[in-house]
Design a protein around this motif. Structure first.
Motif, PDB file in Angstrom:
ATOM      1  N   UNK A 142     165.742 -16.707  24.973  1.00 23.72           N
ATOM      2  CA  UNK A 142     166.597 -16.997  26.132  1.00 23.72           C
ATOM      3  C   UNK A 142     166.734 -18.642  26.187  1.00 23.72           C
ATOM      4  N   UNK A 143     165.898 -19.467  26.085  1.00 24.99           N
ATOM      5  CA  UNK A 143     165.807 -20.859  26.057  1.00 24.99           C
ATOM      6  C   UNK A 143     166.701 -21.357  24.887  1.00 24.99           C
ATOM      7  N   UNK A 144     167.016 -20.796  23.941  1.00 24.65           N
ATOM      8  CA  UNK A 144     167.655 -21.330  22.888  1.00 24.65           C
ATOM      9  C   UNK A 144     168.877 -21.025  23.169  1.00 24.65           C
ATOM     10  N   UNK A 145     169.427 -19.795  23.567  1.00 26.12           N
ATOM     11  CA  UNK A 145     170.742 -19.488  23.514  1.00 26.12           C
ATOM     12  C   UNK A 145     171.382 -19.707  25.007  1.00 26.12           C
ATOM     13  N   UNK A 146     170.590 -19.834  25.923  1.00 20.68           N
ATOM     14  CA  UNK A 146     171.455 -20.043  27.551  1.00 20.68           C
ATOM     15  C   UNK A 146     171.222 -21.588  27.329  1.00 20.68           C
ATOM     16  N   UNK A 147     170.099 -22.264  27.364  1.00 14.70           N
ATOM     17  CA  UNK A 147     169.878 -23.659  27.798  1.00 14.70           C
ATOM     18  C   UNK A 147     169.894 -24.512  26.489  1.00 14.70           C
ATOM     19  N   UNK A 148     170.362 -23.991  25.172  1.00 18.40           N
ATOM     20  CA  UNK A 148     170.246 -24.846  24.127  1.00 18.40           C
ATOM     21  C   UNK A 148     169.043 -25.527  23.916  1.00 18.40           C
ATOM     22  N   UNK A 149     167.796 -25.081  24.242  1.00 14.20           N
ATOM     23  CA  UNK A 149     166.666 -25.895  24.269  1.00 14.20           C
ATOM     24  C   UNK A 149     165.977 -26.134  22.940  1.00 14.20           C
ATOM     25  N   UNK A 150     165.987 -27.365  22.647  1.00 11.18           N
ATOM     26  CA  UNK A 150     165.500 -27.741  21.408  1.00 11.18           C
ATOM     27  C   UNK A 150     163.955 -27.544  21.431  1.00 11.18           C
ATOM     28  N   UNK A 151     163.513 -27.661  22.747  1.00 14.30           N
ATOM     29  CA  UNK A 151     162.003 -27.333  22.811  1.00 14.30           C
ATOM     30  C   UNK A 151     161.589 -26.068  22.365  1.00 14.30           C
ATOM     31  N   UNK A 152     162.523 -25.048  22.637  1.00 10.49           N
ATOM     32  CA  UNK A 152     162.363 -23.672  22.376  1.00 10.49           C
ATOM     33  C   UNK A 152     162.406 -23.288  20.721  1.00 10.49           C
ATOM     34  N   UNK A 153     163.567 -24.224  20.288  1.00 11.60           N
ATOM     35  CA  UNK A 153     163.717 -24.031  18.759  1.00 11.60           C
ATOM     36  C   UNK A 153     162.296 -24.484  18.150  1.00 11.60           C
ATOM     37  N   UNK A 154     161.781 -25.768  18.599  1.00 12.05           N
ATOM     38  CA  UNK A 154     160.617 -26.158  18.024  1.00 12.05           C
ATOM     39  C   UNK A 154     159.439 -25.029  17.919  1.00 12.05           C
ATOM     40  N   UNK A 155     159.047 -24.649  19.082  1.00  3.43           N
ATOM     41  CA  UNK A 155     158.165 -23.578  19.047  1.00  3.43           C
ATOM     42  C   UNK A 155     158.465 -22.507  18.233  1.00  3.43           C
ATOM     43  N   UNK A 156     159.602 -21.880  18.052  1.00  2.30           N
ATOM     44  CA  UNK A 156     159.692 -20.883  17.254  1.00  2.30           C
ATOM     45  C   UNK A 156     159.876 -21.297  15.750  1.00  2.30           C
ATOM     46  N   UNK A 157     160.288 -22.586  15.305  1.00  4.41           N
ATOM     47  CA  UNK A 157     160.073 -23.065  14.091  1.00  4.41           C
ATOM     48  C   UNK A 157     158.587 -23.192  13.794  1.00  4.41           C
ATOM     49  N   UNK A 158     157.936 -23.682  14.606  1.00  3.26           N
ATOM     50  CA  UNK A 158     156.417 -23.766  14.273  1.00  3.26           C
ATOM     51  C   UNK A 158     155.693 -22.343  13.981  1.00  3.26           C
ATOM     52  N   UNK A 159     156.277 -21.387  14.747  1.00  5.28           N
ATOM     53  CA  UNK A 159     155.765 -19.944  14.423  1.00  5.28           C
ATOM     54  C   UNK A 159     156.308 -19.655  13.117  1.00  5.28           C
TER      55      UNK A 159
END
Length: 391
Positions: A142-159
């Motif tokens: 939701x953070x990626x798609x709605x707020x374009x959150x780069x912080x959320x992308x970084x967490x998912x990429x770490x996973x």
């Protein structure tokens, strides 16, 4: 990446229902060389491809590149410099989602470490991920798609094995989908030397994503609750055609997808909408007009043109074969595979995609005659949080 849209407050708004149906059928092979239109039917003038019998294009199109494509058939109805390599901004998050989304179940939980947030670019759009806090994977998306959150992308990429590994995997996914104009350097779309995509490739990524029910749900969600420091807070999608804000009305039949902005890319947008039995995807990159909301108004006018011209304009190109498959299947990973560091508390094993993907993937499956219709019923809430910074 700087977001082109700031969130507006709409306290007490009624729940919105976005209904989108994407019919997936096999796509005929391209009958002319890759990236070129049929010279008999698609004259090119100033980079614009359109058949002579097609209705006149809208006035005021200033984007450096754009495409209008039928999501069901893969036909490109009109385009301008569709293969021009440009900075994509946050629209590249569509490829990130196509690559990573099937690997983690929505209910999986990640406790965020300091390492997960390392390297977030200065001025990035943030949804507000906090070190030490636990987040469901669904919240991160939701953070990626709605707020374009780069912080959320970084967490998912770490996973997913790390930033560089994810960039390499995204590059592989792009090639497997037939997207040859894309070079991935930063999975969140943040400006990076050499990072480019094209209107053609971004349309492919959106179309591949819409074949997955979770991608389609996330990209069409107008508002959602997100974990905050004190309970939850409401976040609003930055796509102004989806929510109807900043002087724009919600586009009729809008499905959503992704918008973005960086200094290098300018405003970028992939917008999908459905009317009747037809779904169109329009990609608009870097309008040169200084008009307010130019990327949205140009996308709106191209969608209107596409719906009015769909039965009149002959195709000028065709997207590469993309079926109802999630790109991770091209890498041998199935949905619901949870990486170390996440606790699975709710899998995707029973999803529509799980049943469809194994038989739907594969070039040459033109024998698939029947489409699969996906109907999404989405609800959003009416209040927003203060706008974030950049995306």
């Amino acid at each position: 990446m700087a977001i082109d849209a700031l969130s507006s407050k709409k306290a007490g708004a009624l729940a919105l229902i976005a209904t989108a149906a994407v019919s997936l059928t096999s796509i005929p092979a391209v009958a002319h060389p890759e990236g070129q239109a049929d010279p008999q039917s698609a004259p090119v003038r100033a980079g614009v491809q359109i058949t002579p019998d097609a209705p006149k294009l809208p006035q005021g199109l200033s984007a450096r590149a754009w495409t209008v494509a039928d999501a069901d058939s893969g036909d490109v109805l009109a385009a301008k410099d569709a293969h021009r390599k440009l900075a994509p901004a946050s629209t590249l998050k569509t490829l990130f989602a196509v690559t990573v989304l099937p690997k983690f179940s929505a209910g999986a939980v990640r406790q965020v470490s300091a390492g997960d947030l390392e390297g977030v670019g200065a001025g990035s759009s943030l949804v507000g991920i906090r070190k030490g806090k636990r987040y469901k994977v669904a919240d991160l998306w939701q953070g990626v798609f709605l707020r374009s959150g780069n912080d959320a992308v970084h967490v998912l990429a770490s996973m997913n094995g790390g930033w560089d590994a994810t960039a390499r995997e995204m590059q592989q996914t792009a090639r497997k989908l037939g997207a040859r104009d894309t070079t991935v350097k930063s999975p969140d779309g943040y400006d990076a030397p050499g990072q480019v995509s094209s209107a053609h490739d971004l349309t492919i990524f959106a179309r591949a994503g819409l074949a997955d029910e979770d991608f389609a749900r996330y990209c069409s969600t107008a508002r959602a609750q997100f974990p905050g420091p004190k309970g939850t807070t409401e976040i609003e999608n930055t796509n102004r055609l989806l929510v109807g804000s900043h002087g724009l009305s919600r586009y009729p039949g809008i499905i959503g997808v992704k918008n973005g902005y960086t200094t290098n890319a300018g405003n970028t947008l992939i917008a999908a909408a459905r009317r009747g039995d037809r779904t169109l995807v329009v990609t608009v990159l870097n309008p040169q007009s200084n008009a307010l909301n130019a990327v949205y108004t140009e996308a709106r006018s191209l969608l209107d043109w596409g719906f009015s011209s769909a039965k009149k304009a002959r195709p000028v190109d065709s997207l590469h074969i993309v079926h109802a498959q999630h790109a991770a299947y091209a890498h041998g990973a199935g949905p619901g595979a949870v990486n170390a560091g996440a606790t699975d508390i709710g899998g995707r094993g029973g999803s529509w995609y799980s049943a469809v993907a194994p038989w739907a993937y594969g070039a040459g499956s033109a024998a698939l005659a029947a489409g699969i219709v996906l109907v999404l019923r989405l609800r959003g809430r009416g209040r927003t949080t203060p706008p974030g910074g950049t995306s």
